[in-house]
Motif scaffolding. Structure first.
Motif, PDB file in Angstrom:
ATOM      1  N   GLU A  19      20.210  14.074  -7.581  1.00 57.30           N
ATOM      2  CA  GLU A  19      19.526  15.287  -7.487  1.00 57.30           C
ATOM      3  C   GLU A  19      19.613  16.026  -6.092  1.00 57.30           C
ATOM      4  O   GLU A  19      19.107  16.986  -6.086  1.00 57.30           O
ATOM      5  N   CYS A  20      20.300  15.326  -5.211  1.00 52.54           N
ATOM      6  CA  CYS A  20      20.543  15.615  -3.885  1.00 52.54           C
ATOM      7  C   CYS A  20      21.992  15.529  -3.364  1.00 52.54           C
ATOM      8  O   CYS A  20      22.752  15.113  -3.805  1.00 52.54           O
ATOM      9  N   ALA A  21      22.120  16.608  -2.511  1.00 51.26           N
ATOM     10  CA  ALA A  21      23.395  16.924  -1.923  1.00 51.26           C
ATOM     11  C   ALA A  21      23.802  15.887  -0.950  1.00 51.26           C
ATOM     12  O   ALA A  21      22.624  15.255  -0.092  1.00 51.26           O
ATOM     13  N   PRO A  22      24.874  15.170  -1.123  1.00 47.43           N
ATOM     14  CA  PRO A  22      25.275  14.189   0.135  1.00 47.43           C
ATOM     15  C   PRO A  22      25.202  15.026   1.441  1.00 47.43           C
ATOM     16  O   PRO A  22      25.332  16.220   1.787  1.00 47.43           O
ATOM     17  N   ILE A  23      25.110  13.990   2.318  1.00 44.31           N
ATOM     18  CA  ILE A  23      24.880  14.520   3.951  1.00 44.31           C
ATOM     19  C   ILE A  23      26.405  13.875   4.890  1.00 44.31           C
ATOM     20  O   ILE A  23      26.167  12.807   4.438  1.00 44.31           O
ATOM     21  N   SER A  24      27.223  14.721   5.506  1.00 39.97           N
ATOM     22  CA  SER A  24      28.000  14.351   5.894  1.00 39.97           C
ATOM     23  C   SER A  24      27.843  14.371   7.419  1.00 39.97           C
ATOM     24  O   SER A  24      27.359  15.244   7.831  1.00 39.97           O
ATOM     25  N   TYR A  25      28.015  13.175   8.319  1.00 39.07           N
ATOM     26  CA  TYR A  25      27.406  13.152   9.574  1.00 39.07           C
ATOM     27  C   TYR A  25      28.685  12.921  10.323  1.00 39.07           C
ATOM     28  O   TYR A  25      29.622  12.173  10.069  1.00 39.07           O
ATOM     29  N   PRO A  26      28.898  13.705  11.456  1.00 44.51           N
ATOM     30  CA  PRO A  26      29.983  13.602  12.459  1.00 44.51           C
ATOM     31  C   PRO A  26      30.125  12.345  13.100  1.00 44.51           C
ATOM     32  O   PRO A  26      29.006  11.520  13.442  1.00 44.51           O
ATOM     33  N   LYS A  27      31.406  11.735  13.579  1.00 41.25           N
ATOM     34  CA  LYS A  27      31.623  10.544  14.131  1.00 41.25           C
ATOM     35  C   LYS A  27      30.820  10.517  15.530  1.00 41.25           C
ATOM     36  O   LYS A  27      31.195  11.793  16.085  1.00 41.25           O
ATOM     37  N   PRO A  28      30.250   9.639  16.160  1.00 44.64           N
ATOM     38  CA  PRO A  28      29.859   9.933  17.424  1.00 44.64           C
ATOM     39  C   PRO A  28      30.824   9.742  18.525  1.00 44.64           C
ATOM     40  O   PRO A  28      31.799   9.340  18.148  1.00 44.64           O
ATOM     41  N   ASP A  29      30.356  10.676  19.623  1.00 45.44           N
ATOM     42  CA  ASP A  29      31.641  10.867  20.601  1.00 45.44           C
ATOM     43  C   ASP A  29      31.563   9.683  21.574  1.00 45.44           C
ATOM     44  O   ASP A  29      32.354   9.810  22.780  1.00 45.44           O
ATOM     45  N   GLY A  30      30.578   9.135  21.664  1.00 39.57           N
ATOM     46  CA  GLY A  30      30.429   8.004  22.993  1.00 39.57           C
ATOM     47  C   GLY A  30      29.854   8.627  23.981  1.00 39.57           C
ATOM     48  O   GLY A  30      29.891   8.093  25.193  1.00 39.57           O
ATOM     49  N   VAL A  31      29.685   9.897  23.995  1.00 39.97           N
ATOM     50  CA  VAL A  31      29.114  10.612  25.355  1.00 39.97           C
ATOM     51  C   VAL A  31      27.723  11.171  25.228  1.00 39.97           C
ATOM     52  O   VAL A  31      26.931  10.814  25.998  1.00 39.97           O
ATOM     53  N   LEU A  32      27.372  11.785  24.158  1.00 42.59           N
ATOM     54  CA  LEU A  32      26.293  12.625  23.815  1.00 42.59           C
ATOM     55  C   LEU A  32      25.692  11.791  22.629  1.00 42.59           C
ATOM     56  O   LEU A  32      24.397  11.506  22.448  1.00 42.59           O
ATOM     57  N   SER A  53      21.878  19.121   6.675  1.00 46.73           N
ATOM     58  CA  SER A  53      20.837  17.937   5.886  1.00 46.73           C
ATOM     59  C   SER A  53      20.223  18.382   4.765  1.00 46.73           C
ATOM     60  O   SER A  53      18.975  17.719   4.457  1.00 46.73           O
ATOM     61  N   ASP A  54      20.565  19.326   4.075  1.00 46.52           N
ATOM     62  CA  ASP A  54      20.135  19.863   2.795  1.00 46.52           C
ATOM     63  C   ASP A  54      18.802  20.367   2.985  1.00 46.52           C
ATOM     64  O   ASP A  54      18.050  20.521   1.903  1.00 46.52           O
ATOM     65  N   GLY A  55      18.257  20.465   4.116  1.00 44.66           N
ATOM     66  CA  GLY A  55      16.859  21.258   4.221  1.00 44.66           C
ATOM     67  C   GLY A  55      15.893  20.502   3.668  1.00 44.66           C
ATOM     68  O   GLY A  55      14.760  20.737   3.505  1.00 44.66           O
ATOM     69  N   SER A  56      15.782  19.142   3.614  1.00 45.58           N
ATOM     70  CA  SER A  56      14.906  18.357   2.779  1.00 45.58           C
ATOM     71  C   SER A  56      13.870  17.697   3.738  1.00 45.58           C
ATOM     72  O   SER A  56      12.981  16.956   3.348  1.00 45.58           O
ATOM     73  N   ALA A  57      14.121  17.894   4.998  1.00 43.73           N
ATOM     74  CA  ALA A  57      13.323  17.076   5.888  1.00 43.73           C
ATOM     75  C   ALA A  57      12.636  18.015   7.100  1.00 43.73           C
ATOM     76  O   ALA A  57      12.968  19.054   7.263  1.00 43.73           O
ATOM     77  N   SER A  58      11.563  17.363   7.533  1.00 44.01           N
ATOM     78  CA  SER A  58      10.876  17.937   8.668  1.00 44.01           C
ATOM     79  C   SER A  58      10.612  17.056   9.560  1.00 44.01           C
ATOM     80  O   SER A  58      10.831  16.067   9.611  1.00 44.01           O
ATOM     81  N   GLY A  59      10.273  17.791  10.805  1.00 46.43           N
ATOM     82  CA  GLY A  59      10.111  16.739  12.106  1.00 46.43           C
ATOM     83  C   GLY A  59      10.235  17.441  13.519  1.00 46.43           C
ATOM     84  O   GLY A  59      10.295  18.901  13.316  1.00 46.43           O
ATOM     85  N   GLY A  60      10.560  17.077  14.471  1.00 44.18           N
ATOM     86  CA  GLY A  60      10.641  17.762  15.677  1.00 44.18           C
ATOM     87  C   GLY A  60      11.282  16.900  16.673  1.00 44.18           C
ATOM     88  O   GLY A  60      11.198  15.684  16.707  1.00 44.18           O
ATOM     89  N   PHE A  61      11.649  17.742  17.811  1.00 47.72           N
ATOM     90  CA  PHE A  61      12.356  16.902  18.856  1.00 47.72           C
ATOM     91  C   PHE A  61      11.414  16.894  20.202  1.00 47.72           C
ATOM     92  O   PHE A  61      10.522  17.689  20.163  1.00 47.72           O
ATOM     93  N   PHE A  62      11.933  16.170  20.943  1.00 49.16           N
ATOM     94  CA  PHE A  62      11.311  16.108  22.470  1.00 49.16           C
ATOM     95  C   PHE A  62      12.170  15.916  23.490  1.00 49.16           C
ATOM     96  O   PHE A  62      13.094  14.968  23.195  1.00 49.16           O
ATOM     97  N   LEU A  63      12.036  16.459  24.748  1.00 49.39           N
ATOM     98  CA  LEU A  63      12.844  15.873  25.789  1.00 49.39           C
ATOM     99  C   LEU A  63      11.961  16.228  27.023  1.00 49.39           C
ATOM    100  O   LEU A  63      11.497  17.445  27.455  1.00 49.39           O
ATOM    101  N   TYR A  64      11.619  15.036  27.551  1.00 50.92           N
ATOM    102  CA  TYR A  64      10.661  15.400  28.909  1.00 50.92           C
ATOM    103  C   TYR A  64      11.295  14.898  30.250  1.00 50.92           C
ATOM    104  O   TYR A  64      12.227  13.903  30.234  1.00 50.92           O
ATOM    105  N   HIS A  65      11.061  15.499  31.424  1.00 48.34           N
ATOM    106  CA  HIS A  65      11.757  15.377  32.405  1.00 48.34           C
ATOM    107  C   HIS A  65      10.840  14.454  33.399  1.00 48.34           C
ATOM    108  O   HIS A  65       9.778  14.733  33.820  1.00 48.34           O
TER     109      HIS A  65
END
Length: 567
Positions: A452-465, A255-267
């Motif tokens: 000025e920025c590197a392109p980002i290649s995203y994988p095709k969604p698998d329909g599962v996750l 992701s070009d290391g250009s972003a910040s943030g965080g994830f969450f997963l709650y049960h």
């Protein structure tokens, strides 16, 4: 047809935690004093809670004060946090669990003195609305506040709800119905992050003068049903388990290391988990897509172990106001108060804003009730600047909490996850830093040119996750009446193609998590900027992140937008 007008003592815009807490506390005081008070709450969603989206782990401190017997009254806080796990993801396969003793105290959700709950803020708001109505508050859902009514002396005198039944050109259809003017002695603006009326008030009254630039994140969230625990399967569902993390994929080479943030997963209870990613909107690579970063994230083993075999049942997105104490605007103006996430009271160090929003509303209610009860006739007529609120807010625990966490966001923004995290550990766990870190560069202004920025290649969604945007928007139950005025306004319609496309490859195509914005090309090679406003989930990201600040989000026709269940 002429607009009708109704008068109230207090009109509250937005049935979120701040607005509903204001309403409840106002009526509690009125009922205790035996006085009559007319309070109205208007909500743009089709029902209370329809547009509410949050993680969420809720600290019940404010709720304990507002309704000490909330458990007995059936408030929907059922799953107490039992365990915190914090991860730093190194790549798409590896991640390190951070020992709890190295985590800032603000991110601990259980243990000594803490009883936090994993819950749906939408469901909490539905419950609060029931309490408000029982106390005598009038709650009108499906009635968006479209504009502010100002008095002769420049004070806020109320709001007007939007007209219904206008076509795309603004002409009246057969179903046309004019909105209503709701006049009030005091008007409360609690629209949530980047409220369009709050934005107007901040500019008009210069409420942010001398403050740091406000900062935002885009939160994308999904609700999943996951398999019941089996003897030969690891415990996929652990009610009360809270996961947070940072690092991959945002801070990665992919992701070009250009972003910040965080994830969450709650049960949650009932074999459900919520999973999401918050992307800080100060990222600089225009190729970045927060939606696709989130889809990529779910394939990481730390998260996939819980989601595999499960079923995604809901999707949504919402911006969050995360500038904190340093960016908190003046919250008072003649005839009105700006509260909760409309002002920016979220404590990003805790990743929580429900309790602070509620407390801001409770303080507002006590300030307003005192003003309305004053023997001074001029004061009781309303319309004045409730300067007492500033002092009351400053003397509260919410002010102390926000001040104590004032360096958290700026440290991460300026110094990154590792160095900023270390500073925050010292600041929150060892000794309060004797200085204030500032981050005064607006999020929208940080976008770099595509060259000025590197392109980002995203994988095709698998329909599962991982999934695509159309199927995701479908799960948000988003609907807008056909043939209505577009609620996404361009100040200059030429900017997307003439300016944003050549310089930034029109980033609205990627920062929008609902596929609202597209650049289309016909057979002759002519390009067109298309706005699919019917897809809009009301996240407000376009209003925040557009590098030209050319997009303004306004309210659509009443009841339009997402309808979130249990989110």
């Amino acid at each position: 047809m002429q607009r009708e007008a109704m008068e109230f003592d207090v009109v509250i815009v937005g049935a979120g935690p701040a607005g509903l807490s204001t309403a409840c506390r106002l009526m509690q005081q009125a009922n205790e004093a035996g006085t009559e008070l007319t309070v109205c709450v208007v909500e743009k969603g089709s029902e209370v809670g329809a547009h509410i989206l949050s993680g969420a782990v809720i600290e019940p401190r404010a709720l304990n004060e507002l309704f000490p017997d909330w458990k007995e009254q059936g408030a929907p806080l059922n799953t107490e946090v039992t365990e915190d796990q914090i991860f730093l993801l190194k790549n798409d396969q590896k991640g390190s669990k951070i020992p709890n003793f190295l985590v800032p105290k603000t991110m601990h959700n259980h243990g000594a003195g803490y009883k936090n709950y994993i819950a749906s803020v939408g469901n909490l708001c539905r419950w609060l609305a029931d309490q408000a109505e029982q106390l005598g508050v009038e709650v009108f859902a499906g009635f968006p506040a479209s504009h502010i009514i100002y008095g002769d002396e420049g004070q806020v005198a109320g709001i007007g709800t939007g007209d219904m039944g206008l076509d795309e050109q603004g002409n009246q259809k057969d179903s046309y119905m004019p909105g209503m003017d709701l006049l009030a002695k005091y008007t409360i603006f609690s629209e949530g992050c980047r409220g369009h009326l709050g934005k107007e008030l901040i500019a008009r009254y210069q409420l942010d003068a001398g403050k740091d630039a406000q900062h935002y994140g885009l939160g994308i969230k999904e609700l999943w049903d996951i398999p019941v625990r089996e003897e030969d399967d690891p415990a996929k569902h652990q009610p009360g388990l809270v996961l947070h993390g940072a690092g991959w994929p945002l801070a990665s080479k992919e992701s070009d290391g250009s972003a910040s943030g965080g994830f969450f997963l709650y049960h949650l209870e009932d074999n459900q988990v919520v999973v999401g990613l918050i992307t800080d909107l100060n990222y600089d690579n225009p190729h970045l897509s927060p939606f696709d970063e989130f889809q990529r994230l779910k394939h990481h083993p730390v998260l996939a172990q819980y989601l595999k075999g499960g079923k995604r049942v809901s999707y949504g997105a919402r911006a969050i106001t995360k500038g904190g104490f340093n960016a908190l605007p003046k919250m008072t103006m003649p005839g009105a108060l700006l509260l909760g996430c409309d002002a920016g009271t979220l404590n990003f160090a805790k990743i929580k804003g429900t309790h602070t929003a509620m407390k801001s509303g409770m303080i507002a209610a006590e300030t307003i009730f005192a003003a309305l009860s004053a023997s001074d006739q001029e004061s009781s007529e309303g319309g004045k600047d409730l300067t007492a609120y500033t002092e009351n807010f400053k003397n509260s625990w919410v002010y102390e909490e926000l001040y104590r966490s004032r360096n958290f966001g700026p440290a991460l923004h300026k110094y990154g996850t590792m160095v900023g995290g270390a500073l925050n550990f010292i600041d929150q766990n060892i000794v309060s830093l004797p200085f204030t870190i500032h981050d005064n560069y607006p999020d929208y202004a940080q976008m770099k040119a595509v060259s000025e920025c590197a392109p980002i290649s995203y994988p095709k969604p698998d329909g599962v996750l991982s999934f695509d945007k159309p199927s995701s928007v479908f799960l948000s139950n988003t609907n807008h009446e056909e043939n209505q005025l577009c609620h996404l306004k361009l100040t200059n319609s030429s900017i997307p193609l003439a300016q944003n496309l050549p310089k930034f490859n029109e980033p609205a195509q990627r920062y929008c998590p609902a596929g609202v914005y597209e650049v289309l090309e016909d057979e002759q090679g002519e390009k067109q900027f298309q706005i699919n406003s019917q897809n809009c989930v009301h996240c407000k990201t376009c209003d925040i992140k557009d590098p030209a600040q050319n997009i303004t989000w306004v309210t659509p026709e009443g009841g339009g937008g997402p309808n979130y269940p249990n989110m």
